[in-house]
Scaffold this active site. Sequence first.
Site, short mmCIF file in Angstrom:
data_model
loop_
_atom_site.label_atom_id
_atom_site.label_comp_id
_atom_site.label_asym_id
_atom_site.label_seq_id
_atom_site.Cartn_x
_atom_site.Cartn_y
_atom_site.Cartn_z
N GLN A 65 11.31 36.32 19.71
CA GLN A 65 10.39 35.38 20.36
C GLN A 65 11.08 34.79 21.59
O GLN A 65 10.45 34.11 22.39
CB GLN A 65 10.03 34.24 19.41
N VAL A 76 12.98 34.40 25.18
CA VAL A 76 12.77 34.98 26.51
C VAL A 76 14.11 35.11 27.26
O VAL A 76 14.14 35.62 28.38
CB VAL A 76 11.75 34.15 27.32
N ASP A 77 15.21 34.71 26.59
CA ASP A 77 16.53 34.90 27.21
C ASP A 77 16.96 36.36 27.04
O ASP A 77 16.32 37.11 26.31
CB ASP A 77 17.56 33.93 26.59
N TYR A 98 10.61 27.36 34.52
CA TYR A 98 11.23 28.67 34.28
C TYR A 98 12.41 28.93 35.21
O TYR A 98 13.40 29.56 34.83
CB TYR A 98 10.16 29.78 34.34
N ASN A 116 18.70 30.71 8.44
CA ASN A 116 18.46 29.52 9.25
C ASN A 116 19.53 28.50 8.90
O ASN A 116 20.31 28.70 7.98
CB ASN A 116 17.04 28.99 8.93
N HIS A 120 7.36 37.56 23.43
CA HIS A 120 6.86 36.45 24.25
C HIS A 120 7.30 36.58 25.71
O HIS A 120 7.24 35.61 26.46
CB HIS A 120 7.36 35.11 23.69
C1 BV8 Z 1 -1.87 33.99 20.27
C2 BV8 Z 1 7.23 31.63 25.60
C3 BV8 Z 1 -3.85 35.28 19.95
C4 BV8 Z 1 7.13 30.35 26.35
C5 BV8 Z 1 6.32 31.00 23.48
C6 BV8 Z 1 -3.40 26.35 15.35
C7 BV8 Z 1 -2.86 26.90 14.18
C8 BV8 Z 1 -2.18 28.10 14.20
C9 BV8 Z 1 -1.99 28.79 15.41
C10 BV8 Z 1 -2.50 28.24 16.56
C11 BV8 Z 1 -3.21 27.03 16.54
N1 BV8 Z 1 -3.57 26.74 17.81
C12 BV8 Z 1 -3.15 27.74 18.62
C13 BV8 Z 1 -2.52 28.66 17.87
C14 BV8 Z 1 -1.89 29.91 18.36
C15 BV8 Z 1 -0.58 29.59 19.05
C16 BV8 Z 1 0.35 28.83 18.11
O1 BV8 Z 1 0.90 29.40 17.19
N2 BV8 Z 1 0.50 27.51 18.39
C17 BV8 Z 1 1.38 26.70 17.57
C18 BV8 Z 1 2.09 25.69 18.47
C19 BV8 Z 1 0.52 26.00 16.50
N3 BV8 Z 1 0.00 30.87 19.36
C20 BV8 Z 1 -0.30 31.47 20.53
O2 BV8 Z 1 -0.98 30.96 21.40
C21 BV8 Z 1 0.23 32.87 20.70
N4 BV8 Z 1 -0.85 33.74 21.09
O3 BV8 Z 1 -1.98 33.48 19.17
O4 BV8 Z 1 -2.80 34.88 20.81
C22 BV8 Z 1 -3.46 36.54 19.28
C23 BV8 Z 1 -2.87 36.51 18.01
C24 BV8 Z 1 -2.52 37.71 17.38
C25 BV8 Z 1 -2.75 38.93 18.04
C26 BV8 Z 1 -3.32 38.92 19.32
C27 BV8 Z 1 -3.68 37.73 19.93
C28 BV8 Z 1 1.27 32.94 21.82
C29 BV8 Z 1 2.48 32.14 21.40
C30 BV8 Z 1 3.59 32.38 22.42
C31 BV8 Z 1 3.95 31.08 23.10
N5 BV8 Z 1 5.14 31.29 23.89
N6 BV8 Z 1 7.39 31.27 24.22
C32 BV8 Z 1 8.51 29.90 26.69
O5 BV8 Z 1 9.50 30.35 26.07
O6 BV8 Z 1 8.57 29.04 27.61
S1 BV8 Z 1 6.55 30.35 21.95
C33 BV8 Z 1 8.01 29.51 21.83
O7 BV8 Z 1 8.09 29.02 20.48
C34 BV8 Z 1 9.25 30.35 21.99
O8 BV8 Z 1 9.02 31.73 22.13
C35 BV8 Z 1 9.97 30.12 20.67
O9 BV8 Z 1 10.77 31.16 20.30
C36 BV8 Z 1 8.78 30.02 19.78
C37 BV8 Z 1 8.96 29.62 18.37
O10 BV8 Z 1 9.88 28.63 18.30
P1 BV8 Z 1 11.27 28.99 17.57
O11 BV8 Z 1 11.88 30.18 18.23
O12 BV8 Z 1 11.05 29.09 16.10
O13 BV8 Z 1 12.12 27.74 17.96
P2 BV8 Z 1 12.09 26.30 17.27
O14 BV8 Z 1 12.80 25.37 18.17
O15 BV8 Z 1 10.70 26.00 16.80
O16 BV8 Z 1 12.97 26.50 15.93
C38 BV8 Z 1 14.34 26.79 16.06
C39 BV8 Z 1 14.81 27.19 14.66
O17 BV8 Z 1 16.19 27.56 14.75
C40 BV8 Z 1 14.72 26.05 13.65
O18 BV8 Z 1 14.21 26.56 12.43
C41 BV8 Z 1 16.17 25.61 13.48
O19 BV8 Z 1 16.45 25.15 12.16
C42 BV8 Z 1 16.91 26.90 13.75
N7 BV8 Z 1 18.27 26.73 14.27
C43 BV8 Z 1 18.71 25.83 15.19
N8 BV8 Z 1 20.03 26.01 15.40
C44 BV8 Z 1 20.42 27.05 14.62
C45 BV8 Z 1 19.31 27.51 13.90
N9 BV8 Z 1 19.37 28.53 13.02
C46 BV8 Z 1 20.58 29.11 12.85
N10 BV8 Z 1 21.69 28.74 13.51
C47 BV8 Z 1 21.66 27.72 14.40
N11 BV8 Z 1 22.77 27.35 15.04
#
Ligand code: BV8
Length: 236
Positions: free
Chosen positions: A90, A92-93, A55, A207, A115
């Site tokens: 989502q 954190v910036d 971080y 996207n 987040h």
């Molecule tokens: C929770 C902080 C309970 C950290 C982050 C199995 C199945 C389903 C779910 C789960 C599972 N096992 C566990 C879970 C739950 C888990 C989860 O979802 N895991 C995933 C990996 C399967 N979730 C959790 O643990 C959450 N908590 O569920 O608690 C609860 C639920 C409901 C109510 C109460 C309690 C907590 C999740 C938070 C984790 N922390 N961030 C840090 O930043 O260091 S998440 C992290 O991923 C970031 O926040 C990020 O934003 C987020 C999602 O990623 P994206 O933002 O989508 O980024 P990504 O790279 O994936 O995609 C980028 C996109 O941009 C792409 O589509 C790309 O095409 C596009 N793009 C790129 N360039 C451009 C563009 N678009 C336009 N223009 C461009 N130029």
Amino acid sequence: MSHRNLVVLTGAGISAESGVPTFRASDGLWCGRRVEDVATPEGYAADPALVQDFYNQRRRQLAEVQPNAAHRALAELAARWAGGFLLVTQNVDDLHDRAHEETPPAAGFELIHMHGELLKARCTRSGVVTGWAGDMTADQPSPHHPDGVMRPHIVWFGETPLQMERIQRALAACDLFVSIGTSGAVYPAAGFVQAARHSGARTVEINLQPTSGARLFDEGAYGPATEAVPAFFDTL
Ligand code: BV8
């Protein structure tokens, strides 16, 4: 069709053109470790210095990046939007925060960092959250509790996202839901589109290209966010 209550969800893709790396483009690795392993309470407990450094590096990088045309288009829309407008990020910036400082929003606007935020720290014992711009050490003393240390105010995998009731209320009342720059890989954010559909909202995905969840949206607008976001908001 005139819209009253707008909910916008953003992910790492909206900050990509500002130079902030997305999560899954960099094959989700940081120093050879999966982000899902570093951004967890277990990762922090196992190696707090490594997680704090993860971080610290990202917090330092904020000084080198600026909001881009997509952040600014959202701020300009928020300045003229007459109804309710909840921007849930989502990310954190602080790029949304800076864009809305430059162009102040109308009264119905609210920004939620579900987040957490790189520029805030939290005491592990009292839960007090304060601004934090510099580096943090593994055993950073907390001024809020003699037995606490300061940790990043970030929601890690397995932790509960912030202000979920507020977000769910806004989704229940929205008539336009726009998802920008998110892969839909992380829950509960990835489920927001279903909640919006349930409320009868018009749902739009913006996207680079259709995501795996594209079929859940009524419409898609594809291209770099700095082009696709201003172009879409010009139609509203
Ligand atoms: C929770 C902080 C309970 C950290 C982050 C199995 C199945 C389903 C779910 C789960 C599972 N096992 C566990 C879970 C739950 C888990 C989860 O979802 N895991 C995933 C990996 C399967 N979730 C959790 O643990 C959450 N908590 O569920 O608690 C609860 C639920 C409901 C109510 C109460 C309690 C907590 C999740 C938070 C984790 N922390 N961030 C840090 O930043 O260091 S998440 C992290 O991923 C970031 O926040 C990020 O934003 C987020 C999602 O990623 P994206 O933002 O989508 O980024 P990504 O790279 O994936 O995609 C980028 C996109 O941009 C792409 O589509 C790309 O095409 C596009 N793009 C790129 N360039 C451009 C563009 N678009 C336009 N223009 C461009 N130029």
